[in-house]
Design a protein around this motif. Sequence first.
Motif, PDB file in Angstrom:
ATOM      1  N   SER A 252       0.734  -1.258  -0.003  1.00 19.38           N
ATOM      2  CA  SER A 252       0.019   0.130  -0.164  1.00 19.38           C
ATOM      3  C   SER A 252       0.846   1.204  -0.070  1.00 19.38           C
ATOM      4  O   SER A 252       0.403   2.410   0.182  1.00 19.38           O
ATOM      5  CB  SER A 252      -1.008  -0.059   0.978  1.00 19.38           C
ATOM      6  N   GLN A 253       2.246   0.972  -0.196  1.00 22.46           N
ATOM      7  CA  GLN A 253       3.211   2.389  -0.228  1.00 22.46           C
ATOM      8  C   GLN A 253       2.649   3.495  -1.384  1.00 22.46           C
ATOM      9  O   GLN A 253       2.763   4.602  -0.907  1.00 22.46           O
ATOM     10  CB  GLN A 253       4.494   1.839  -0.368  1.00 22.46           C
ATOM     11  N   PHE A 254       2.252   2.962  -2.543  1.00 21.03           N
ATOM     12  CA  PHE A 254       1.852   3.794  -3.389  1.00 21.03           C
ATOM     13  C   PHE A 254       0.482   3.895  -3.715  1.00 21.03           C
ATOM     14  O   PHE A 254      -0.057   4.195  -4.805  1.00 21.03           O
ATOM     15  CB  PHE A 254       2.667   3.584  -4.577  1.00 21.03           C
ATOM     16  N   ALA A 289       7.425  -0.936 -13.959  1.00 17.25           N
ATOM     17  CA  ALA A 289       5.592  -1.002 -13.815  1.00 17.25           C
ATOM     18  C   ALA A 289       5.176  -2.232 -12.934  1.00 17.25           C
ATOM     19  O   ALA A 289       4.544  -1.654 -12.023  1.00 17.25           O
ATOM     20  CB  ALA A 289       5.378  -1.293 -15.302  1.00 17.25           C
ATOM     21  N   SER A 290       6.096  -3.482 -12.919  1.00 19.57           N
ATOM     22  CA  SER A 290       5.635  -4.341 -12.189  1.00 19.57           C
ATOM     23  C   SER A 290       5.953  -3.837 -10.431  1.00 19.57           C
ATOM     24  O   SER A 290       5.008  -4.462  -9.686  1.00 19.57           O
ATOM     25  CB  SER A 290       6.102  -5.675 -12.272  1.00 19.57           C
ATOM     26  N   GLU A 291       7.048  -3.447 -10.363  1.00 16.06           N
ATOM     27  CA  GLU A 291       7.324  -3.201  -9.035  1.00 16.06           C
ATOM     28  C   GLU A 291       6.443  -2.108  -8.451  1.00 16.06           C
ATOM     29  O   GLU A 291       5.948  -2.452  -7.369  1.00 16.06           O
ATOM     30  CB  GLU A 291       9.008  -2.776  -8.931  1.00 16.06           C
ATOM     31  N   LEU A 292       6.171  -1.225  -9.176  1.00 17.73           N
ATOM     32  CA  LEU A 292       5.211  -0.154  -8.621  1.00 17.73           C
ATOM     33  C   LEU A 292       3.986  -0.653  -8.449  1.00 17.73           C
ATOM     34  O   LEU A 292       3.194  -0.034  -7.508  1.00 17.73           O
ATOM     35  CB  LEU A 292       5.429   1.342  -9.393  1.00 17.73           C
ATOM     36  N   THR A 293       3.518  -1.332  -9.365  1.00 18.97           N
ATOM     37  CA  THR A 293       2.123  -2.099  -9.236  1.00 18.97           C
ATOM     38  C   THR A 293       2.116  -2.861  -7.825  1.00 18.97           C
ATOM     39  O   THR A 293       1.040  -2.750  -7.223  1.00 18.97           O
ATOM     40  CB  THR A 293       1.881  -2.838 -10.485  1.00 18.97           C
ATOM     41  N   LYS A 294       2.945  -3.751  -7.704  1.00 15.86           N
ATOM     42  CA  LYS A 294       3.074  -4.405  -6.369  1.00 15.86           C
ATOM     43  C   LYS A 294       3.025  -3.705  -5.255  1.00 15.86           C
ATOM     44  O   LYS A 294       2.526  -3.939  -4.230  1.00 15.86           O
ATOM     45  CB  LYS A 294       4.345  -5.242  -6.171  1.00 15.86           C
ATOM     46  N   ARG A 295       3.624  -2.528  -5.279  1.00 12.53           N
ATOM     47  CA  ARG A 295       3.596  -1.404  -4.182  1.00 12.53           C
ATOM     48  C   ARG A 295       2.282  -0.610  -4.362  1.00 12.53           C
ATOM     49  O   ARG A 295       1.998   0.382  -3.425  1.00 12.53           O
ATOM     50  CB  ARG A 295       4.600  -0.651  -4.122  1.00 12.53           C
ATOM     51  N   GLY A 296       1.178  -1.008  -4.803  1.00 12.93           N
ATOM     52  CA  GLY A 296      -0.096  -0.360  -4.849  1.00 12.93           C
ATOM     53  C   GLY A 296      -0.222   0.986  -5.916  1.00 12.93           C
ATOM     54  O   GLY A 296      -1.390   1.714  -5.672  1.00 12.93           O
ATOM     55  N   ALA A 297       0.639   1.094  -6.625  1.00 16.76           N
ATOM     56  CA  ALA A 297       0.422   2.300  -7.647  1.00 16.76           C
ATOM     57  C   ALA A 297      -0.401   2.054  -8.718  1.00 16.76           C
ATOM     58  O   ALA A 297      -0.504   0.721  -9.203  1.00 16.76           O
ATOM     59  CB  ALA A 297       2.028   2.844  -8.096  1.00 16.76           C
ATOM     60  N   LYS A 298      -1.066   2.830  -9.239  1.00 14.58           N
ATOM     61  CA  LYS A 298      -1.940   2.630 -10.474  1.00 14.58           C
ATOM     62  C   LYS A 298      -1.002   3.165 -11.651  1.00 14.58           C
ATOM     63  O   LYS A 298      -0.766   4.253 -11.868  1.00 14.58           O
ATOM     64  CB  LYS A 298      -2.989   3.721 -10.375  1.00 14.58           C
ATOM     65  N   VAL A 299      -0.522   2.131 -12.435  1.00 14.51           N
ATOM     66  CA  VAL A 299       0.392   2.324 -13.206  1.00 14.51           C
ATOM     67  C   VAL A 299      -0.171   2.249 -14.844  1.00 14.51           C
ATOM     68  O   VAL A 299      -0.729   1.235 -15.334  1.00 14.51           O
ATOM     69  CB  VAL A 299       1.508   1.372 -13.328  1.00 14.51           C
ATOM     70  N   THR A 300       0.179   3.138 -15.616  1.00 14.11           N
ATOM     71  CA  THR A 300      -0.063   3.240 -17.067  1.00 14.11           C
ATOM     72  C   THR A 300       1.142   3.075 -17.680  1.00 14.11           C
ATOM     73  O   THR A 300       2.174   3.872 -17.661  1.00 14.11           O
ATOM     74  CB  THR A 300      -0.892   4.138 -17.381  1.00 14.11           C
TER      75      THR A 300
END
Length: 478
Positions: A252-254, A289-300
């Motif tokens: 839930s970091q991002f 993209a995968s790492e930031l998604t894992k941390r809860g970010a909404k990635v495009t």
Amino acid sequence: MNNISKLISLLGGTGAVAEKLKIRPSAISNWKKLDKIPSTKLEAILELSSYLDVNIENFFPSKKLNNLKFKMLLIICGGIASYKSLEIIRLIKKTDIELDVVMTKSAQKFITPLLVTSLNEKKCYIDLFSVEDETKMNHIKLARNPDLILVAPATANIMAKFANGLADDLASTILLASFSKIIFAPSMNPIMWNNLATQENYKTLLDRGIKFIEPDTGDMACGENGIGRFPEPKTIYEFILSYIKESQMLSSQFKNISIVITAGPTVEAIDPVRFISNNSSGKQGFEIASELTKRGAKVTVISGPVNIPFPNCENVIEVKTAQEMFNNVTQQLPADVLICCAAVADWKLIPKTSTNNIIDLNNKIKKTNKNLFFETIKNPDILETIAKSNLRPKIVIGFSAETDNIKKNAHSKLISKNVDLMIANDVSNNKVFGEDYNEVCFIYKDNYEQLEKQSKKSVAYHLANKINDLLVNFKKEA
Ligand code: PMT
């Protein structure tokens, strides 16, 4: 004294807790005996603990895991330490982690699937080619279901198989078909552990992001002494719990942070069959993209044409040209963070004849044109244009592909393009493009941080930490 007994004593003892919860003291005695609190009484115990200011986490780790619905797969391999995995199952069973177990053929020489099934109160999987299992819980489901796969004990054999991509039984097939986090807890003879082959496999797996619970040093069951002893089940259990807590925090970091990432090459057509492009594979951008998604970010991700699977993120938009990439990035704004990892073609080429006539781009250029010239037209600089516009995200990050004066040139780009962090990578001698590894330097306005050569996945992990720092600073300064 077990955990629940300690907790009850801190909450005032059996009588007091029974009175507060309006239940019979014999029920509480039963909980103490079983070292377990029934889920129907959990809320009441939590309330009482919070009222009495008792930190429940020290006594009742499963509480933290309750909301997680965490799913774990344990793969037991064959070795003298296989029996210790039974203790791991027993400890995991005390939590709310949903556990499945797979045993290799060799593991079954040391302990039986029946024993594992009775301990885990669930079928233990052993066969890749079981018709019955394939219809209910096939190997792909077993690979995809868990949030975490623990291989314990992990033998030199399973490390070698996984490092080299072999899939000749259920365990190795699952490992190869999984997206989950994988942790190995090795156990083997010290000579086997120190063997160059095992050490190389170990390094390969580490580089690919596999976590290891390092083996202990000491006397081995085979009579030798050295490194390779299976860590105590309690150590493994605690490692798993802290891993779950850490991943819960990171996931839930991002949260509520939107991130746009450009990745891959762009392609500029010269005629209907020819084009100019570059060797970017999209790997570095997709790992981010995968790492930031894992941390809860909404990635495009806005990606040029690539030949690798798309990352598991909110949205991937495919483009070809620099202009299309620019248009699509702009459409995704406002966003909190922009990361430009794509290798964007700086120019479009317009073919012309020696007499300066523009060639019809709809038709293939004919070889009858004796001489061919190209007029260059500059493509938009996506990073710079957005970083200098009023659509600028809070944090803007660029990559700098350089073959010489790496840091100096990257720093100049950081200033001229108005970005917060420039990641310099040395692409001389065809390095980096298409590779699984990268050696980067984080360049800031006033300092820099050189990282060792590591996998692109690992670079993505470090970058995610830096983005977190930048967002925290941004918040402080705002
Ligand atoms: O895809 P991989 O195979 O994993 O390889 C990764 C990579 C080498 C492509 C990546 O790590 C990388 O270095 N990407 C940037 C490559 C590049 O174009 O560098 P540059 O120095 O030319 O551009 C500087 C920055 O401006 C980059 O962030 C680039 O995305 C951006 N730019 C450049 C030109 C342009 N027209 N628009 C841009 O946004």
